[in-house]
Design a protein around this motif. Structure first.
Motif, PDB file in Angstrom:
ATOM      1  N   ASP A 188       6.846   5.397  -0.398  1.00  0.00           N
ATOM      2  CA  ASP A 188       6.974   4.438   0.742  1.00  0.00           C
ATOM      3  C   ASP A 188       6.440   3.063  -0.099  1.00  0.00           C
ATOM      4  O   ASP A 188       5.448   3.040  -0.912  1.00  0.00           O
ATOM      5  CB  ASP A 188       5.754   4.826   1.715  1.00  0.00           C
ATOM      6  CG  ASP A 188       5.974   3.940   2.970  1.00  0.00           C
ATOM      7  OD1 ASP A 188       6.709   2.847   2.789  1.00  0.00           O
ATOM      8  OD2 ASP A 188       5.293   4.360   4.035  1.00  0.00           O
ATOM      9  N   LEU A 189       7.090   2.082   0.316  1.00  0.00           N
ATOM     10  CA  LEU A 189       6.711   0.682  -0.116  1.00  0.00           C
ATOM     11  C   LEU A 189       5.401   0.103   0.101  1.00  0.00           C
ATOM     12  O   LEU A 189       4.603  -0.275  -0.713  1.00  0.00           O
ATOM     13  CB  LEU A 189       7.886  -0.415   0.239  1.00  0.00           C
ATOM     14  CG  LEU A 189       7.481  -1.734  -0.418  1.00  0.00           C
ATOM     15  CD1 LEU A 189       7.591  -1.982  -1.904  1.00  0.00           C
ATOM     16  CD2 LEU A 189       8.656  -2.727   0.208  1.00  0.00           C
ATOM     17  N   TRP A 190       5.338   0.481   1.479  1.00  0.00           N
ATOM     18  CA  TRP A 190       3.670   0.024   1.833  1.00  0.00           C
ATOM     19  C   TRP A 190       2.671   0.856   1.391  1.00  0.00           C
ATOM     20  O   TRP A 190       1.628   0.357   1.354  1.00  0.00           O
ATOM     21  CB  TRP A 190       3.696   0.403   3.611  1.00  0.00           C
ATOM     22  CG  TRP A 190       4.774  -0.547   4.196  1.00  0.00           C
ATOM     23  CD1 TRP A 190       6.071  -0.248   4.946  1.00  0.00           C
ATOM     24  CD2 TRP A 190       5.141  -1.967   4.258  1.00  0.00           C
ATOM     25  NE1 TRP A 190       6.800  -1.096   5.148  1.00  0.00           N
ATOM     26  CE2 TRP A 190       6.247  -2.360   4.736  1.00  0.00           C
ATOM     27  CE3 TRP A 190       4.529  -3.075   3.581  1.00  0.00           C
ATOM     28  CZ2 TRP A 190       6.890  -3.754   5.054  1.00  0.00           C
ATOM     29  CZ3 TRP A 190       4.836  -4.599   3.896  1.00  0.00           C
ATOM     30  CH2 TRP A 190       6.059  -4.511   4.448  1.00  0.00           C
ATOM     31  N   ASN A 191       2.843   2.079   0.963  1.00  0.00           N
ATOM     32  CA  ASN A 191       1.783   2.832   0.325  1.00  0.00           C
ATOM     33  C   ASN A 191       1.595   2.330  -0.972  1.00  0.00           C
ATOM     34  O   ASN A 191       0.609   2.350  -1.485  1.00  0.00           O
ATOM     35  CB  ASN A 191       2.338   4.258   0.363  1.00  0.00           C
ATOM     36  CG  ASN A 191       1.969   4.968   1.662  1.00  0.00           C
ATOM     37  OD1 ASN A 191       1.531   4.520   2.411  1.00  0.00           O
ATOM     38  ND2 ASN A 191       2.936   6.055   1.913  1.00  0.00           N
ATOM     39  N   ILE A 192       2.623   1.889  -1.714  1.00  0.00           N
ATOM     40  CA  ILE A 192       2.573   1.349  -2.716  1.00  0.00           C
ATOM     41  C   ILE A 192       1.709  -0.032  -3.056  1.00  0.00           C
ATOM     42  O   ILE A 192       0.850  -0.093  -3.834  1.00  0.00           O
ATOM     43  CB  ILE A 192       3.914   1.297  -3.712  1.00  0.00           C
ATOM     44  CG1 ILE A 192       4.711   2.571  -3.871  1.00  0.00           C
ATOM     45  CG2 ILE A 192       3.765   0.162  -4.901  1.00  0.00           C
ATOM     46  CD1 ILE A 192       6.134   2.256  -4.390  1.00  0.00           C
ATOM     47  N   LEU A 193       1.888  -0.616  -1.774  1.00  0.00           N
ATOM     48  CA  LEU A 193       1.218  -2.023  -1.564  1.00  0.00           C
ATOM     49  C   LEU A 193      -0.174  -1.583  -1.345  1.00  0.00           C
ATOM     50  O   LEU A 193      -1.307  -2.347  -2.083  1.00  0.00           O
ATOM     51  CB  LEU A 193       1.819  -2.738  -0.506  1.00  0.00           C
ATOM     52  CG  LEU A 193       1.754  -4.254  -0.515  1.00  0.00           C
ATOM     53  CD1 LEU A 193       1.999  -4.841  -1.550  1.00  0.00           C
ATOM     54  CD2 LEU A 193       2.162  -4.633   0.815  1.00  0.00           C
ATOM     55  N   ASP A 194      -0.541  -0.494  -0.599  1.00  0.00           N
ATOM     56  CA  ASP A 194      -1.983  -0.126  -0.451  1.00  0.00           C
ATOM     57  C   ASP A 194      -2.624   0.287  -1.728  1.00  0.00           C
ATOM     58  O   ASP A 194      -3.626  -0.067  -1.863  1.00  0.00           O
ATOM     59  CB  ASP A 194      -1.849   1.121   0.555  1.00  0.00           C
ATOM     60  CG  ASP A 194      -1.557   0.689   1.820  1.00  0.00           C
ATOM     61  OD1 ASP A 194      -1.835  -0.620   2.461  1.00  0.00           O
ATOM     62  OD2 ASP A 194      -1.172   1.365   2.741  1.00  0.00           O
ATOM     63  N   VAL A 195      -1.970   1.181  -2.452  1.00  0.00           N
ATOM     64  CA  VAL A 195      -2.292   1.514  -3.581  1.00  0.00           C
ATOM     65  C   VAL A 195      -2.684   0.161  -4.738  1.00  0.00           C
ATOM     66  O   VAL A 195      -3.888   0.088  -5.300  1.00  0.00           O
ATOM     67  CB  VAL A 195      -1.445   2.592  -4.404  1.00  0.00           C
ATOM     68  CG1 VAL A 195      -2.236   2.836  -5.882  1.00  0.00           C
ATOM     69  CG2 VAL A 195      -1.527   3.710  -3.676  1.00  0.00           C
ATOM     70  N   LEU A 196      -1.828  -0.726  -4.727  1.00  0.00           N
ATOM     71  CA  LEU A 196      -1.830  -1.860  -5.438  1.00  0.00           C
ATOM     72  C   LEU A 196      -3.110  -2.662  -5.134  1.00  0.00           C
ATOM     73  O   LEU A 196      -4.085  -3.155  -5.645  1.00  0.00           O
ATOM     74  CB  LEU A 196      -0.708  -2.886  -5.412  1.00  0.00           C
ATOM     75  CG  LEU A 196      -0.765  -4.013  -6.264  1.00  0.00           C
ATOM     76  CD1 LEU A 196      -0.756  -3.781  -7.841  1.00  0.00           C
ATOM     77  CD2 LEU A 196       0.564  -4.767  -5.937  1.00  0.00           C
ATOM     78  N   SER A 197      -3.300  -2.858  -3.755  1.00  0.00           N
ATOM     79  CA  SER A 197      -4.468  -3.909  -3.295  1.00  0.00           C
ATOM     80  C   SER A 197      -5.629  -3.172  -3.491  1.00  0.00           C
ATOM     81  O   SER A 197      -6.565  -3.813  -3.920  1.00  0.00           O
ATOM     82  CB  SER A 197      -4.206  -3.999  -1.770  1.00  0.00           C
ATOM     83  OG  SER A 197      -4.223  -2.671  -0.982  1.00  0.00           O
ATOM     84  N   ILE A 198      -5.847  -1.783  -3.165  1.00  0.00           N
ATOM     85  CA  ILE A 198      -7.156  -0.950  -3.571  1.00  0.00           C
ATOM     86  C   ILE A 198      -7.233  -1.302  -5.167  1.00  0.00           C
ATOM     87  O   ILE A 198      -8.601  -1.377  -5.504  1.00  0.00           O
ATOM     88  CB  ILE A 198      -7.034   0.566  -3.177  1.00  0.00           C
ATOM     89  CG1 ILE A 198      -7.168   0.463  -1.503  1.00  0.00           C
ATOM     90  CG2 ILE A 198      -8.370   1.289  -3.890  1.00  0.00           C
ATOM     91  CD1 ILE A 198      -6.617   1.812  -1.093  1.00  0.00           C
ATOM     92  N   SER A 199      -6.495  -0.897  -5.958  1.00  0.00           N
ATOM     93  CA  SER A 199      -6.701  -1.056  -7.237  1.00  0.00           C
ATOM     94  C   SER A 199      -7.259  -2.264  -7.757  1.00  0.00           C
ATOM     95  O   SER A 199      -8.015  -2.416  -8.746  1.00  0.00           O
ATOM     96  CB  SER A 199      -5.290  -0.739  -8.130  1.00  0.00           C
ATOM     97  OG  SER A 199      -5.022   0.595  -7.743  1.00  0.00           O
ATOM     98  N   VAL A 200      -6.525  -3.538  -7.369  1.00  0.00           N
ATOM     99  CA  VAL A 200      -6.816  -4.720  -7.768  1.00  0.00           C
ATOM    100  C   VAL A 200      -8.469  -4.988  -7.136  1.00  0.00           C
ATOM    101  O   VAL A 200      -9.229  -5.715  -8.084  1.00  0.00           O
ATOM    102  CB  VAL A 200      -5.866  -5.653  -7.238  1.00  0.00           C
ATOM    103  CG1 VAL A 200      -6.370  -7.276  -7.232  1.00  0.00           C
ATOM    104  CG2 VAL A 200      -4.550  -5.656  -7.692  1.00  0.00           C
ATOM    105  N   PHE A 201      -8.524  -4.598  -5.828  1.00  0.00           N
ATOM    106  CA  PHE A 201      -9.909  -4.489  -5.472  1.00  0.00           C
ATOM    107  C   PHE A 201     -11.035  -4.130  -6.226  1.00  0.00           C
ATOM    108  O   PHE A 201     -12.079  -4.679  -6.528  1.00  0.00           O
ATOM    109  CB  PHE A 201     -10.075  -4.272  -3.949  1.00  0.00           C
ATOM    110  CG  PHE A 201     -11.198  -4.561  -3.249  1.00  0.00           C
ATOM    111  CD1 PHE A 201     -11.460  -5.888  -2.617  1.00  0.00           C
ATOM    112  CD2 PHE A 201     -12.462  -3.817  -3.264  1.00  0.00           C
ATOM    113  CE1 PHE A 201     -12.285  -6.026  -1.807  1.00  0.00           C
ATOM    114  CE2 PHE A 201     -13.849  -4.126  -2.791  1.00  0.00           C
ATOM    115  CZ  PHE A 201     -13.642  -5.199  -2.058  1.00  0.00           C
ATOM    116  N   ILE A 202     -10.564  -2.813  -6.776  1.00  0.00           N
ATOM    117  CA  ILE A 202     -11.809  -2.211  -7.782  1.00  0.00           C
ATOM    118  C   ILE A 202     -11.977  -3.027  -9.028  1.00  0.00           C
ATOM    119  O   ILE A 202     -13.036  -3.210  -9.528  1.00  0.00           O
ATOM    120  CB  ILE A 202     -11.238  -0.900  -7.870  1.00  0.00           C
ATOM    121  CG1 ILE A 202     -11.226   0.126  -6.648  1.00  0.00           C
ATOM    122  CG2 ILE A 202     -12.057   0.030  -8.905  1.00  0.00           C
ATOM    123  CD1 ILE A 202     -10.591   1.433  -6.676  1.00  0.00           C
ATOM    124  N   ALA A 203     -10.688  -3.430  -9.469  1.00  0.00           N
ATOM    125  CA  ALA A 203     -10.806  -4.251 -10.731  1.00  0.00           C
ATOM    126  C   ALA A 203     -11.604  -5.498 -10.521  1.00  0.00           C
ATOM    127  O   ALA A 203     -12.406  -5.797 -11.280  1.00  0.00           O
ATOM    128  CB  ALA A 203      -9.529  -4.596 -11.101  1.00  0.00           C
TER     129      ALA A 203
END
Length: 1415
Positions: free
Chosen positions: A831-846
């Protein structure tokens, strides 16, 4: 399976490899003949022509090895040798259209098995379902246009529909030319890439232009020219045949060499099994006669003696018309004079060369032909019964088999097998599957299997209509056989790979393999549809009530993408909507991964669209009838298709049109609103979200309230109806359903509260507000309150973010469909939106890690700012539920894909111009940031109108650059000359800039606009459909999402964690998208769905009938039928007029003779005349049932004793026509052959005269003595049952007579029973029968007299006595006889029980004895 793989491998070999294989095989197995001894023909002195017919120069040196000294006579058996053939390959005739065939030159002594192997294995011909041997006139002749049209059209049709081989003489003359013209018309008119197999068996030595066919390495192709002008006495090959066998006996100019091999080939083919299965049905052979001379009569005679039916075309001329004129008449009425007059009429000039002896022989053969009426069919354009040639040809064989001596129920089944193999539904329906035959379903199973593996949909449909039960026929074993006989296709290749990789010992194609491949096509979310383990088999046994053989047959048809068979099977299936959606999913998957050609892939996609349309049609019918039941069909778990729902199948198959259906959307909308009514305005819902007491005030309505109102109205209506019809059971059942099956209790306050806040739509509203709050807080932190130490606002942001992370983890592990963690993870990542969620969370953690580090505080803020952009983009997924914004978001997603490919093209121009410009202007720039600026950034800005100044010398300012690159904030100056002016070629840089602007700004940007416009137009038309498909995932997400929004959702996460710890095995299932029905409810729902499917099919059929295309086709067929009837009426009227004129001519001739007789009588003085007075014949016709004395007398004359071929010898009898049998009739031409004479018996031959009349042979023959030879036959009878409804007798096969007869044989004077009975039945039965007959011999005798035996001669004959013996069912002797019958079933001397009736297949005297015993 291994054979299939080998065949597939051979088929895929490249063309040169196939030619090499053919060449090596032909060189090893196929020979030719050539003359190896030259001896000049004395009849052609001085022409240097050998006795073989070839010229001297055409001989090899070996033929002259004796130096001409050897004067031995030339002998074809001694002086013709065999060598490897030098003529084979492909033959091309050139010209317009398909005129290419295959040929080979074969020796006349080549084994027929080798020839058949060549045709089937190397020429790749499929075994025929019918062999049509066309014979007749070898020279050109004319037929009337109507008959010619009928013949050509019928021959094409029968060959095309049945998969027949046509065998002819192969030359471009006579009947072969007519056959070629028929094939030519088929090739030109056929819209499919198919050809009729027409094999020409011709003589090599009579071919014109055969030199071009010779090449020791084969010709691929040989270019052959049909030259009719210069051929002389030779013949040309017909350019419309597909294959040629050129028979070579080493001679030149001798016709008829091929006859022997052709007859052997036809006989060999007729002995092969029909199809690939051991069904016992042999390949049928039919002889078609058009025109022809005396040689054709011999061919017909020999063919019918071998049991081959013949179809003669009346009106084609010569011998065909002679036979047509006498067909249907009694044998006694066909006299020598009648045959002579017919020969004179139809042969005209040739008649003068016919001798009396030949006419006598032909009369005898014609009479023998008439004795086999079941083998003779006359096609006449004037006969109303023979409408079509193809029907006449096929009916000829069916009539022949029905007229055989052993035709019974097995015979009908064999005929049905033939009709299936021929794919002739009309023959099967009108001739075989009639009500009189009383077919049972079990009798049709074998034919159904043949029709299925033969892929004959119309025949399958007919068999279903005739009562075949799919529940009885489709067992597991048969299903495995069906998959083993799949044609070459993608699914079959996958099965072969699976069988080779993982095949248990002794297993061929199992349902385990099928189930695994089907699960791969349907998707991992399904369960195996067939058991793969012991547990699965146990479950299948428990759930046997879910068995759906229609599903199995439909699945088998779909995997081979057979549209017609799949349509029939789908009509037989129970769960039709699920079946159609599963078919759509599988076909799309096969089209995606298949490596077949584009035609097959497009065919799969078209079939997938068809079944999506079928599913929509049935569901629409269901939805119109009952919306509630229709929605249940969408979410019910289907056991037949891997425990999956219709809705899930449609989504996985990407069936947008089905999901966009109003009924499906109504279900999704209902799930979206939860317990709330779909008619609640959104402002009311949003107001109630903040003021929950409004729930109890009636401000909003619940779906349950609507149900109560609907039931109340229904009850009132039922009450009214019951008052009118109180005894109507239907009303009572409806009332019972309303009261029992529906919950009519109103919702409690707690249920209303929970129902409101658990509705997916309310959850969605809370999450939108929560997300906007999160973004607001995030923006405040980034812009206003980003301190070195986190403030309480920032800590709240981290808690909020933690709730979002936990929710994503919950979504990852939440598995309401029971897919498993691996499948769920794959679905989550796709799912594209799930990929976007994972990306946003990963960038936030970084960013958070950097922010908590003092040295990277600002870098962390930058990363969080970028992450804020990603979170804002995530808003698009939230608003996809909106009917206004959702479609636009879909368009944006599609345009982003287009933009990606556009940027690839744009980058080529940007890099090309930027690097070239940088290299020309700047010398050795070593600062990376300025290299990127000059090569990439500045060329990219030019596209948006930021024109550069450094390419124009007039705008150069040395103060705005640095010469040595020491100033990091200024670019390096271009190369300068001595005057501090740039030295680069200004004209070149300006031209480069203009070209770059032309391509980048004008060409590429306009291309982007065009791409966006195309995408917009393409998506805009389907935006609504695509949006309806994609809103499902959002609805499903919020349906399973906790009610509280972030960050309050943390409390629900904590509750879920506690629940998982306390009850780890408890899994929450989504009841809104999956529902397991009870068995009774399941059966009722599927029955209703089947009824709706029938309605849909009926409506579809009515629409088809009312369509313009159907009316045009129907009108065309009617016009064609009317033209046929008019032509037939014209021909029939013409024939009737001709017949009346002939009768009138005969009457005039009789009157003339009578007048002449009167005149002669008056002139004579004594009233004496030279001849007797003729009688005036009023009519030569008689009623069919009117007996004639001559006919009754002729039936008593022997028949077997006059067969032209004396048994077990090379002796040919002198032809004795019917009228010349009695000794009293004068027969001056009678000169019989003397066979097996003993010198002492020659003088005594005249002392013995056969009481049955002339036989055509004198002497003792194969009998033991002159005069009567005693014989004994025994009638062993048995009642079939105790009521005595049928009498059976024991029959033995008589090899000499070629038929069945009573067991018996010659007896010596001192013998009680023939010695042959001991050989047939064994010693024990022989002595038992001898004991039974010994004491009451006189009482058991039922007949005695002359026996019509094929060994009889003029001077020796068989005199037989027939005894009768009846056996009881309990008799021990009966068991012994039955044991012998079973033992001799496969022997050449068979014995079997036969029923006594008027068609009993025994000689006439034995039939008379049986009737006497029966009486």
């Amino acid at each position: 399976m291994e054979k299939l793989c080998a065949a597939e491998l051979t088929r895929k070999l490249p063309l040169p490899s196939q030619r090499c294989l053919l060449k090596s095989w032909v060189k090893e197995n196929i020979k030719k003949k050539r003359c190896c001894f030259y001896r000049e023909d004395d009849a052609q002195k001085g022409k240097e022509i050998c006795m073989c017919g070839y010229q001297k120069r055409q001989h090899t040196h070996e033929a002259f090895s004796d130096g001409g000294q050897n004067r031995d006579p030339w002998d074809r058996h001694k002086h013709i040798c065999q060598t490897p053939t030098d003529a084979f390959g492909y033959i091309s005739f050139g010209g317009f259209g398909q005129k290419t065939g295959k040929y080979v030159r074969v020796s006349s002594d080549t084994p027929i098995q080798t020839v058949y192997q060549l045709m089937t294995e190397h020429w790749k011909l499929h075994s025929p379902n019918l062999l049509i041997s066309v014979t007749g006139g070898a020279v050109n002749f004319t037929m009337n246009s109507h008959l010619k049209s009928k013949f050509r059209r019928g021959l094409r049709k029968v060959a095309e529909t049945t998969g027949a081989w046509i065998i002819t003489g192969g030359t471009h003359a006579g009947v072969m030319k007519h056959v070629g013209a028929a094939l030519r018309e088929y090739t030109l008119s056929s819209s499919i890439d198919a050809s009729i197999v027409a094999i020409g068996v011709a003589t090599w030595g009579i071919l014109h232009n055969r030199e071009c066919l010779i090449n020791p390495d084969g010709c691929f192709p040989a270019h052959y020219t049909v030259d009719e002008q210069s051929r002389g006495r030779l013949s040309c090959l017909d350019n419309n045949h597909s294959h040629f066998l050129l028979v070579d006996d080493g001679t030149h100019g001798h016709y008829g060499v091929e006859i022997k091999m052709r007859s052997k080939l036809e006989k060999f083919i007729s002995e092969q099994n029909l199809g690939n299965r051991e069904s016992g049905v042999k390949i049928p052979v039919v002889c078609v006669v058009v025109n022809g001379g005396p040689g054709t009569l011999d061919t017909i005679y020999n063919a019918m003696l071998n049991g081959t039916p013949c179809v003669t075309f009346e009106g084609s001329g010569r011998i065909a018309d002679v036979i047509a004129q006498v067909a249907g008449q009694s044998v006694s009425s066909v006299s020598i004079g009648l045959v002579q007059s017919l020969l004179k009429k139809y042969f005209s000039l040739e008649f003068e060369n016919f001798s009396e002896l030949k006419i006598l022989e032909w009369t005898k053969k014609i009479q023998d032909i008439l004795r086999m009426p079941h083998l003779l069919t006359v096609f006449s354009t004037n006969d109303l019964k023979n409408n079509d040639v193809d029907v006449a040809i096929l009916q000829a064989f069916l009539k022949a088999s029905r007229g055989s001596e052993s035709f019974d129920r097995k015979g009908w089944e064999r005929q049905l097998e033939l009709a299936v193999a021929w794919n002739r539904v009309d023959i099967a329906e009108n001739e075989i599957l009639t009500d009189e035959n009383q077919w049972k379903s079990s009798d049709l199973h074998k034919a159904m299997f043949s029709a299925l593996i033969g892929r004959k949909p119309e025949m399958v449909r007919l068999l279903f209509e005739k009562g075949v039960s799919i529940w009885d026929i489709l067992s597991e074993e048969m299903l495995c056989d069906l998959y083993a006989n799949l044609p070459s296709c993608f699914f079959m290749r996958k099965l072969a790979e699976g069988a080779n990789n993982d095949r248990p010992e002794g297993e061929n194609v199992s349902l385990r393999l099928v189930s695994a491949e089907v699960q791969r096509l349907l998707g991992s979310f399904t369960q195996p549809i067939y058991p793969t383990s012991f547990y699965d088999k146990l479950q299948q046994t428990i759930q046997e009530n879910h068995r759906d053989p229609g599903r199995d047959l439909f699945l088998w048809a779909i995997v081979q993408h057979n549209k017609e068979l799949a349509e029939i099977a789908w009509e037989q299936s129970i769960d039709s909507i699920s079946a159609a959606l599963a078919a759509s999913k599988m076909l799309k998957k096969m089209a995606l991964v298949s490596q077949d050609d584009e035609d097959n892939v497009s065919e799969m996609r078209e079939l997938a669209r068809l079944y999506e349309k079928r599913a929509i049609g049935v569901f629409s019918e269901c939805h119109k009838n009952d919306e509630h039941r229709a929605q249940k069909l969408l979410i019910r778990i289907s056991p037949s298709w891997g425990n999956v729902t219709c809705l899930r199948l449609a989504l996985e198959a990407d069936d947008k049109d089905f999901v966009a259906h109003s009924g499906v959307q109504a279900l999704l909308t209902q799930i979206w609103y939860g317990e709330l009514s779909v008619f609640n305005p959104q402002w009311k819902l949003m107001l109630t979200m903040f003021f929950f007491p409004l729930i109890y005030s009636g401000f909003i309505t619940f779906r349950h309230d609507e149900t109560i109102q609907r039931l109340t109205r229904r009850k009132e209506k039922l009450t009214m109806d019951s008052s009118l019809t109180s005894t109507d059971p239907l009303v009572e059942n409806q009332s019972h359903y309303s009261l029992e099956d529906e919950d009519v209790k109103p919702l409690s306050c707690y249920e209303k509260l929970v129902g409101f806040y658990t509705a997916p739509q309310i959850k969605f509203f809370w999450n939108i507000l929560s997300y906007f709050g999160f973004l607001l807080l995030f923006s405040i932190i980034l812009m206003i309150d980003f301190q070195p130490s986190p403030s309480w606002k920032e800590l709240l942001l981290y808690v909020w973010m933690a709730s979002l992370v936990l929710e994503e983890i919950r979504q990852l592990f939440d598995d309401p469909d029971g897919l498993g963690i691996n499948k769920k993870a794959k679905a989550y990542i796709c799912d594209l939106w799930n990929i976007l969620d994972v990306l946003s969370i990963s960038v936030f953690i970084a960013g958070l890690v950097c922010r908590l580090t003092t040295t990277a505080l600002y870098a962390g803020k930058v990363i969080l700012c970028i992450d804020f952009i990603i979170f804002c983009l995530r808003l698009m997924a939230i608003f996809i539920i909106s009917k206004t914004l959702g479609p636009k978001i879909i368009i944006v997603k599609r345009m982003m894909m287009d933009l990606f490919f556009f940027m690839f093209l744009l980058s080529i121009w940007v890099v090309a111009y930027g690097v070239a410009k940088q290299g020309i202007l700047i010398d050795n720039e070593d600062r990376l940031n300025w290299i990127v600026r000059g090569a990439l950034y500045e060329p990219y800005l030019i596209i948006f109108g930021n024109l550069p100044t450094d390419t124009d010398i007039t705008q150069f300012d040395v103060t705005k650059c640095t010469t040595n690159g020491s100033d990091a904030l200024l670019p390096r100056c271009p190369v300068l000359n001595a005057d501090q002016i740039p030295a680069f070629p200004e004209w070149l840089t300006i031209i480069m800039l203009c070209v770059y602007l032309l391509f980048a700004n004008i060409l590429l940007l306009n291309l982007l606009i065009a791409i966006f416009n195309y995408t917009f137009q393409e998506v805009q038309d389907n935006t609504d459909t695509i949006w309806k498909l994609q809103r499902y995932e959002l609805i499903k997400e919020y349906q399973s999402r906790p009610s509280a929004p972030p960050p309050f959702i943390l409390f629900e996460h904590l509750c879920l964690l506690v629940q998982c710890i306390l009850k780890p095995c408890c899994k929450k299932k989504s009841s809104n998208f999956r529902e397991q029905l009870s068995q009774a409810e399941e059966e009722g729902l599927l029955t209703w769905e089947a009824f709706m499917k029938d309605n849909y099919l009926m409506i579809t059929n009515q629409e088809r009938i009312q369509s313009m295309e159907y009316h045009i086709q129907n009108t065309s067929e009617r016009v064609y039928t009317m033209s046929e009837l008019l032509e037939r009426k014209y021909d029939r009227d013409s024939a009737a007029v001709g017949k009346k004129l002939n009768q009138l001519e005969q009457q005039v001739f009789q009157c003339t003779k009578s007048l002449k007789w009167i005149m002669d009588a008056l002139k004579s003085q004594g009233y004496h005349a030279d001849e007797n007075a003729p009688s005036l014949n009023k009519s030569t016709e008689r009623l069919p049932d009117e007996p004639l004395a001559e006919e009754a007398e002729s039936e008593k004359r022997h028949v077997y004793a006059r067969h032209l071929h004396y048994p077990d010898s090379n002796v040919t009898r002198f032809p004795v026509p019917e009228e010349k049998v009695p000794w009293e009739v004068d027969f001056p031409l009678y000169m019989p052959t003397v066979y097996e004479p003993i010198q002492s018996e020659l003088s005594r031959l005249d002392e013995y005269r056969n009481p049955g009349g002339r036989t055509g042979v004198r002497g003792r023959g194969a009998l033991s003595c002159l005069g009567p030879n005693p014989a004994l036959d025994i009638v062993i009878t048995l009642r079939r049952d105790k009521e005595g409804s049928a009498l059976r007798f024991l029959a033995a096969w008589n090899q000499a007579a070629g038929g069945w007869s009573l067991p018996g044989g010659d007896v010596a004077v001192d013998e009680t029973l023939p010695e042959r009975l001991k050989h047939l039945l064994g010693n024990k039965i022989y002595h038992a029968l001898e004991a039974k007959l010994k004491d009451r011999r006189d009482k058991n005798m039922i007949w005695e007299g002359y026996a019509d035996d094929p060994r009889n001669t003029d001077n020796a004959w068989v005199h037989t006595t027939v005894y009768a013996l009846n056996l009881d069912n309990e008799n021990e002797l009966l068991d012994e006889i039955n044991h012998v019958v079973a033992y001799r079933r496969t022997s050449s001397e068979q014995i079997k029980w036969q029923e006594v009736n008027s068609r009993t297949p025994v000689p006439a005297y034995q039939r008379e004895a049986l009737q006497l015993d029966r009486s």
